[in-house]
Design a protein around this motif. Structure first.
Motif, short mmCIF file in Angstrom:
data_model
loop_
_atom_site.label_atom_id
_atom_site.label_comp_id
_atom_site.label_asym_id
_atom_site.label_seq_id
_atom_site.Cartn_x
_atom_site.Cartn_y
_atom_site.Cartn_z
N PHE A 167 25.59 11.37 12.09
CA PHE A 167 24.19 11.63 11.72
C PHE A 167 24.17 12.70 10.62
CE2 PHE A 167 19.88 13.39 13.32
CZ PHE A 167 19.19 12.60 12.42
N PHE A 168 23.72 12.32 9.43
CA PHE A 168 23.64 13.24 8.29
C PHE A 168 22.23 13.83 8.22
CE2 PHE A 168 27.02 10.26 7.26
CZ PHE A 168 28.03 11.09 6.81
N LEU A 169 22.10 15.11 8.57
CA LEU A 169 20.78 15.74 8.50
C LEU A 169 20.32 15.91 7.05
CD1 LEU A 169 21.15 18.43 11.29
CD2 LEU A 169 19.67 16.42 11.32
N ASN A 170 21.23 16.17 6.15
CA ASN A 170 20.96 16.25 4.71
C ASN A 170 19.82 17.21 4.36
OD1 ASN A 170 21.76 15.37 2.10
ND2 ASN A 170 19.95 14.08 1.96
N GLY A 171 19.67 18.26 5.17
CA GLY A 171 18.67 19.28 4.87
C GLY A 171 17.24 18.89 5.12
N THR A 172 17.00 17.76 5.80
CA THR A 172 15.62 17.30 5.98
C THR A 172 14.88 18.06 7.07
OG1 THR A 172 16.41 15.56 7.46
CG2 THR A 172 16.10 14.98 5.13
#
Length: 295
Positions: A167-172
């Motif tokens: 799971f890539f949160l990617n700063g969201t």
């Protein structure tokens, strides 16, 4: 000529609605700009009786079957504007104005994808939104989920059914402890480093230079109706966890009497099967409104 019904949008939900109306011997005009939402996908899965078929072939066969009915008119065009009231609606395409007693909006949605280089080019090919539609074909390989907001947590919790999930949160957003614990319980790897780009088929390149390869990637784009026609008509536009959609009642009628809506623009979640079912229901309910108009 005044049609009984103008259907704006000739993809799966619009055609399913048209079929009910044509079989009731009503005059139907379908106006379609030819931009199916799944036009990038080579196969459609999960639709009973047509699992694995090219979605373009599904659409071609469906249109051919509709065109066997003599009360259908099909116009390949984009709608510029719609206006009017019950029994007297006008739809404008260029310099041509069409009129009808009822309108059905099957206009689909626009997908606002994560602003990551490489995502748009792979959308529908190796980056997807629906695991039921595309997860099986990944053969339980590694799966990545790119977050677009808190609702992506549910997508990440579900995807381990189809493969080892990152799971890539990617700063969201930031995970709370309860959500993090549940993801860990499901065996999900949580990655907080931002994504630089998507490369290869489904390779995630992180800002620190790491490259992670996956069988496929999933993300939940924000949606909105693909054209402003519903708003032009005064239909209620409602907020959802994934964006906005046209508000309808149980009979698929909008807040504007005589205007109905179906498919992805008026319901969630989204799939070909659900769009077809929703369109069939909307077509039957719209027909009933012609037989028994509200007093």
């Amino acid at each position: 000529m005044k049609y009984d019904v103008i259907i704006v949008g000739g993809s799966y939900s619009g055609m399913a609605a048209a079929l009910q109306l044509l079989r009731a011997r009503r005059s139907v005009l379908i106006i379609d700009g030819g931009k199916r939402r799944n036009r990038s996908a080579s196969h459609s899965h999960g639709f009973l009786g047509s699992d694995g078929v090219d979605p373009a072939e599904l659409a071609r066969v469906a249109r051919a079957q509709l065109e066997a009915y003599p009360t259908l008119t099909w116009q390949d065009d984009d709608v510029g504007r719609a206006s009017g009231t019950m029994d007297d609606f006008q739809v404008t395409c260029g310099d041509t104005i069409y009129t009808a007693r009822r309108l059905l909006l099957a206009i689909g949605v626009s997908d606002r994808l994560p602003a990551i280089p490489g995502v748009a080019e792979r959308w529908g090919k190796s980056i997807f939104h629906c695991p039921y539609c595309h997860g099986y074909e990944l053969h339980r390989g590694r799966v990545g989920v790119i977050a677009t907001g808190p609702m992506s947590i549910h997508q990440a919790q579900l995807l381990p059914e189809w493969g080892d999930t990152t799971f890539f949160l990617n700063g969201t957003f930031e995970l709370d402890q309860a959500a993090e614990d549940e993801l860990i319980r499901r065996g999900v790897t949580i990655e907080t480093t931002r994504i630089r780009q998507i490369d290869g088929s489904a390779d995630v390149v992180l800002s620190d230079g790491r490259r992670m390869s996956f069988a496929g990637l999933f993300t939940a784009p924000h949606n909105e109706p693909s054209t402003p026609i519903a708003a032009q008509l005064g239909c209620e536009i409602v907020e959802t966890v994934m964006g906005t959609q046209i508000g309808t009642g149980e009979a698929r009628e909008t807040t504007v009497p005589g205007v109905f809506a179906c498919g992805d623009a008026a319901r969630m979640p989204h799939s070909v099967s659900l769009a077809v079912g929703d369109g069939a229901w909307a077509g039957a309910q719209l027909h009933r409104s012609l037989v028994w108009p509200a007093s």
